[in-house]
Design an enzyme around this catalytic site. Sequence first.
Site, short mmCIF file in Angstrom:
data_model
loop_
_atom_site.label_atom_id
_atom_site.label_comp_id
_atom_site.label_asym_id
_atom_site.label_seq_id
_atom_site.Cartn_x
_atom_site.Cartn_y
_atom_site.Cartn_z
CG HIS A 1 -0.39 0.29 2.50
ND1 HIS A 1 -0.09 -0.68 3.43
CD2 HIS A 1 -0.06 1.47 3.10
CE1 HIS A 1 0.39 -0.12 4.52
NE2 HIS A 1 0.42 1.19 4.35
CG ASP B 1 -0.03 -4.10 2.83
OD1 ASP B 1 0.19 -3.52 1.74
OD2 ASP B 1 -0.16 -3.49 3.89
CB SER C 1 3.21 1.28 6.28
OG SER C 1 2.04 1.47 7.02
#
Length: 368
Positions: A107, A137, A215
């Site tokens: 993402h 992901d 992230s």
Amino acid sequence: MNRRYAIAAAAFAALLLAVTAAKILHVPVSYVPWAAPSARAVEPRGPLSDGEKATIDIFERVSPSVVQVAARSAASPLMGDETQGGGGASGTGFVWDRDGHLVTNNHVVANGGEIAVRFASGEVAQVDLVGTAPNYDLAVLRIRSVRQLPAPIALGSSNDLKVGQFAFAIGNPFGLDQSMTSGIISALKRRLPTHGGREIANVIQTDAAINPGNSGGPLLDSAGRLIGVTTAIISPSGSNAGIGFAVPVDVVNRIVPELIRNGRVPTPGIGIVAAGEDVSTRLAVEGVIVVRTAPGSPAERAGIRGVNFSTGAVGDIITAVEGKPVRRLADLTDALEQAGAGKTVRLTVKRGSDTRDVNVGIVDIDRS
């Protein structure tokens, strides 16, 4: 009232007598109102604790291998971050191998055009997108050129983790690069939905502070080994609330080599549409209810049947894979992913009061 005045007068007299005595006895007074203050002496400290030394060692060994990832969309010349948008996204990544491959979250780079990374040294390098796995992901990048590549982070295992053991995250929360946080592993075997429409199984939950910008960064154990890739948080405010998640390293170590080889990861399946868990709960069914099978799919060829929409009768219920119980769809998809496309698995299927075993082939449903 007269008594109160008498007590106050006596106290004042005692104070006056003390001051007068100090002057007579020449007691030194150290306070000088208009004197310039001098710097205080530094108090020597003792040695660092073993815990502090261990944490410092982890950061100094691992942080050079952690990078800031910035993706710029083709429509905008501006860099953004995970919270503000701004035409792109920024997150964290880390060195995977000595061939220049980096790992981050899908993402972070999914909507980016050009992608660049900044190392702890300050050096900026352009990278190419090697492959993405939205169902996990995860994404792999490759550096075009860099003078000297930091060492890859040592790999640990997520199979033997224990709730309560220490966990450390290094990343770029809110763009503040090279930030380290610590906590514990709060829970194991969580399931995390992804943008690919599936669930990641055995996800690690931690209370080490994870915020937007973290992230794609590494989650480490107390030996400084990679045990997960930070990917998401649960927070009403959008900031750390003590509930963060990381893709387990055993999954990462299976997916990343596939992305490096082929640029994509197969999506193993047998060609069924399954009912949601809410339906199974309402019907008090433990297992995966087959709604329908895709024409020509391995499930159809194996004789698996879906719901009879004419009568409303429930179709087949998959209750086990290779003898291992299946209680929800994630159990089934996890077992199929472990086996891999091209393999055959034995499913235990319940139809009415009858239970039977059937052999079903696994295919890459993205290409079928």
